[in-house]
Design a protein around this motif. Sequence first.
Motif, PDB file in Angstrom:
ATOM      1  N   ILE A 196      38.625 -54.292 -12.490  1.00 31.28           N
ATOM      2  CA  ILE A 196      39.290 -53.209 -11.695  1.00 31.28           C
ATOM      3  C   ILE A 196      40.681 -53.596 -11.232  1.00 31.28           C
ATOM      4  CG2 ILE A 196      39.219 -51.629  -9.520  1.00 31.28           C
ATOM      5  CD1 ILE A 196      36.039 -51.578 -10.074  1.00 31.28           C
ATOM      6  N   VAL A 197      40.716 -54.933 -10.390  1.00 31.80           N
ATOM      7  CA  VAL A 197      42.076 -55.344  -9.942  1.00 31.80           C
ATOM      8  C   VAL A 197      42.958 -55.449 -11.054  1.00 31.80           C
ATOM      9  CG1 VAL A 197      43.147 -57.271  -8.666  1.00 31.80           C
ATOM     10  CG2 VAL A 197      40.847 -56.261  -7.863  1.00 31.80           C
ATOM     11  N   SER A 198      42.619 -56.037 -12.415  1.00 34.43           N
ATOM     12  CA  SER A 198      43.637 -56.221 -13.221  1.00 34.43           C
ATOM     13  C   SER A 198      44.383 -54.893 -13.707  1.00 34.43           C
ATOM     14  CB  SER A 198      43.060 -56.840 -14.645  1.00 34.43           C
ATOM     15  OG  SER A 198      42.335 -57.895 -14.200  1.00 34.43           O
ATOM     16  N   ARG A 199      43.498 -53.711 -13.750  1.00 32.32           N
ATOM     17  CA  ARG A 199      44.092 -52.413 -14.016  1.00 32.32           C
ATOM     18  C   ARG A 199      44.924 -51.773 -13.004  1.00 32.32           C
ATOM     19  NH1 ARG A 199      40.404 -54.315 -16.966  1.00 32.32           N
ATOM     20  NH2 ARG A 199      40.219 -53.786 -19.406  1.00 32.32           N
ATOM     21  N   GLU A 200      44.475 -52.128 -11.828  1.00 32.06           N
ATOM     22  CA  GLU A 200      45.166 -51.317 -10.571  1.00 32.06           C
ATOM     23  C   GLU A 200      46.304 -52.060 -10.293  1.00 32.06           C
ATOM     24  OE1 GLU A 200      44.512 -48.691  -8.907  1.00 32.06           O
ATOM     25  OE2 GLU A 200      42.378 -48.327  -9.614  1.00 32.06           O
ATOM     26  N   SER A 201      46.636 -53.598 -10.427  1.00 31.97           N
ATOM     27  CA  SER A 201      47.920 -53.988  -9.907  1.00 31.97           C
ATOM     28  C   SER A 201      48.049 -55.225 -10.686  1.00 31.97           C
ATOM     29  CB  SER A 201      47.389 -54.497  -8.525  1.00 31.97           C
ATOM     30  OG  SER A 201      46.305 -55.509  -8.417  1.00 31.97           O
ATOM     31  N   SER A 202      47.275 -55.599 -11.552  1.00 34.50           N
ATOM     32  CA  SER A 202      47.507 -56.988 -12.452  1.00 34.50           C
ATOM     33  C   SER A 202      47.709 -58.026 -11.402  1.00 34.50           C
ATOM     34  CB  SER A 202      48.801 -56.789 -13.172  1.00 34.50           C
ATOM     35  OG  SER A 202      48.757 -55.560 -14.144  1.00 34.50           O
ATOM     36  N   TRP A 203      46.800 -58.200 -10.424  1.00 38.85           N
ATOM     37  CA  TRP A 203      46.514 -59.269  -9.538  1.00 38.85           C
ATOM     38  C   TRP A 203      48.036 -59.542  -8.640  1.00 38.85           C
ATOM     39  CZ3 TRP A 203      42.164 -60.882  -7.568  1.00 38.85           C
ATOM     40  CH2 TRP A 203      40.927 -60.682  -8.065  1.00 38.85           C
ATOM     41  N   ASN A 204      48.699 -58.283  -8.424  1.00 38.95           N
ATOM     42  CA  ASN A 204      49.978 -58.583  -7.690  1.00 38.95           C
ATOM     43  C   ASN A 204      49.582 -57.981  -6.494  1.00 38.95           C
ATOM     44  OD1 ASN A 204      52.578 -58.754  -6.455  1.00 38.95           O
ATOM     45  ND2 ASN A 204      53.236 -57.020  -7.761  1.00 38.95           N
ATOM     46  N   PRO A 205      49.535 -58.975  -5.348  1.00 38.80           N
ATOM     47  CA  PRO A 205      49.370 -58.520  -3.841  1.00 38.80           C
ATOM     48  C   PRO A 205      50.339 -57.630  -3.503  1.00 38.80           C
ATOM     49  CG  PRO A 205      49.065 -60.957  -4.279  1.00 38.80           C
ATOM     50  CD  PRO A 205      49.657 -60.513  -5.426  1.00 38.80           C
ATOM     51  N   ASN A 206      51.540 -57.671  -3.773  1.00 38.03           N
ATOM     52  CA  ASN A 206      52.822 -56.726  -3.419  1.00 38.03           C
ATOM     53  C   ASN A 206      52.986 -55.399  -4.321  1.00 38.03           C
ATOM     54  OD1 ASN A 206      53.366 -58.599  -1.337  1.00 38.03           O
ATOM     55  ND2 ASN A 206      54.327 -59.747  -2.752  1.00 38.03           N
ATOM     56  N   ALA A 207      51.944 -55.200  -5.215  1.00 37.68           N
ATOM     57  CA  ALA A 207      52.210 -54.013  -5.817  1.00 37.68           C
ATOM     58  C   ALA A 207      52.200 -52.513  -4.966  1.00 37.68           C
ATOM     59  CB  ALA A 207      50.930 -53.830  -6.797  1.00 37.68           C
ATOM     60  N   THR A 208      53.102 -51.725  -5.585  1.00 40.68           N
ATOM     61  CA  THR A 208      53.041 -50.478  -4.653  1.00 40.68           C
ATOM     62  C   THR A 208      53.289 -49.299  -5.536  1.00 40.68           C
ATOM     63  OG1 THR A 208      54.039 -51.533  -2.687  1.00 40.68           O
ATOM     64  CG2 THR A 208      54.186 -49.167  -2.619  1.00 40.68           C
ATOM     65  N   ASN A 209      52.241 -48.234  -5.396  1.00 40.63           N
ATOM     66  CA  ASN A 209      52.489 -47.139  -6.184  1.00 40.63           C
ATOM     67  C   ASN A 209      53.769 -46.152  -5.577  1.00 40.63           C
ATOM     68  OD1 ASN A 209      51.953 -43.992  -6.791  1.00 40.63           O
ATOM     69  ND2 ASN A 209      50.482 -44.874  -7.864  1.00 40.63           N
ATOM     70  N   ALA A 210      54.656 -46.133  -6.278  1.00 43.63           N
ATOM     71  CA  ALA A 210      55.853 -45.454  -6.022  1.00 43.63           C
ATOM     72  C   ALA A 210      55.791 -43.971  -5.691  1.00 43.63           C
ATOM     73  CB  ALA A 210      56.988 -45.404  -7.154  1.00 43.63           C
ATOM     74  N   SER A 211      54.745 -43.038  -6.098  1.00 44.63           N
ATOM     75  CA  SER A 211      54.460 -41.806  -5.588  1.00 44.63           C
ATOM     76  C   SER A 211      53.694 -41.572  -4.490  1.00 44.63           C
ATOM     77  CB  SER A 211      54.057 -41.082  -7.044  1.00 44.63           C
ATOM     78  OG  SER A 211      52.875 -41.528  -7.322  1.00 44.63           O
ATOM     79  N   SER A 212      52.263 -42.601  -4.457  1.00 48.27           N
ATOM     80  CA  SER A 212      51.572 -42.240  -3.269  1.00 48.27           C
ATOM     81  C   SER A 212      51.512 -43.311  -2.349  1.00 48.27           C
ATOM     82  CB  SER A 212      49.863 -42.418  -4.196  1.00 48.27           C
ATOM     83  OG  SER A 212      49.777 -43.627  -4.648  1.00 48.27           O
ATOM     84  N   GLY A 213      51.973 -44.460  -2.472  1.00 49.51           N
ATOM     85  CA  GLY A 213      52.159 -45.383  -1.308  1.00 49.51           C
ATOM     86  C   GLY A 213      51.058 -46.431  -1.480  1.00 49.51           C
ATOM     87  N   ALA A 214      49.908 -46.273  -2.454  1.00 47.94           N
ATOM     88  CA  ALA A 214      48.956 -47.152  -2.619  1.00 47.94           C
ATOM     89  C   ALA A 214      49.339 -48.538  -2.923  1.00 47.94           C
ATOM     90  CB  ALA A 214      47.941 -46.836  -3.746  1.00 47.94           C
ATOM     91  N   CYS A 215      48.894 -49.570  -1.914  1.00 52.29           N
ATOM     92  CA  CYS A 215      49.106 -50.722  -1.940  1.00 52.29           C
ATOM     93  C   CYS A 215      48.260 -51.835  -2.067  1.00 52.29           C
ATOM     94  CB  CYS A 215      49.911 -51.088  -0.663  1.00 52.29           C
ATOM     95  SG  CYS A 215      48.626 -51.179   0.734  1.00 52.29           S
ATOM     96  N   GLY A 216      48.717 -53.064  -2.618  1.00 53.13           N
ATOM     97  CA  GLY A 216      47.865 -54.313  -2.725  1.00 53.13           C
ATOM     98  C   GLY A 216      47.007 -54.396  -4.000  1.00 53.13           C
ATOM     99  N   LEU A 217      46.156 -55.233  -4.058  1.00 54.44           N
ATOM    100  CA  LEU A 217      45.285 -55.497  -5.284  1.00 54.44           C
ATOM    101  C   LEU A 217      44.675 -54.399  -5.744  1.00 54.44           C
ATOM    102  CD1 LEU A 217      44.103 -59.296  -4.649  1.00 54.44           C
ATOM    103  CD2 LEU A 217      46.175 -58.604  -5.671  1.00 54.44           C
TER     104      LEU A 217
END
Length: 226
Positions: free
Chosen positions: A158-179
């Motif tokens: 799940i995490v690999s597809r959501e954020s590629s294990w980047n703790p600082n990943a942020t969705n530009a449209s929704s603001g979802a954050c983290g792993l």
Amino acid sequence: MTSRSTVSRRTTRVPARRGGTPVSARWSRRRGASSVFAAVAALGMAGGALAPLGTALAVAQEKPVEVVSLWAESRGDAQALSGDGTATAPAQLDRSGFTVYVAPKPTPTPTPTPTPVEGESTGTSRAAPVMYSGGGSSADWLSAAGIPESDWGYVDYIVSRESSWNPNATNASSGACGLVQAYPCSKVPGSGYDPVDNLTWANGYAVGRYGSWSEAYAFWSSNHWW
């Protein structure tokens, strides 16, 4: 035949008094005297009533009558009131509390208030998110979050597809954050960008919503979101 002497009604009704004076003559003289006295009394009363009028007319002839108009009389009363020191001074209006707003031209464009970033704050106001810079590995973060190793494969998928294990990943449209792309980011206790905080929240979410990490993995595989 014996002859009768004719006696008039007047002679019969008005007998003569002693001395030969008839009663009717005496009453006639009394009525005449009463009339004279009444006339004299009436003249006296009329004279008493007309005497003041005659005096007033005599005075009026000696001194001309001064004609005073209503306007002049009112003006005199007003001057008397203003000069006797008893008139009330006019009330003073307090204009210190009045303000006047003048709309500027052209009308300025309002400055938008910055939208606070969820999960991060500096003092009493929201600021830019504090990104994670603490280092570490995915195994360290999973262990610190209390996730059993038997579930690490499901979490990694799940995490690999959501954020590629980047703790600082942020969705530009929704603001979802983290792993695990928590949404909203403020749901995560602590900091949504801290990997341990993010995974700790995700562990409770997976078990609470789907029953286990394996069920969460199955849902994500079918829907590509969780």
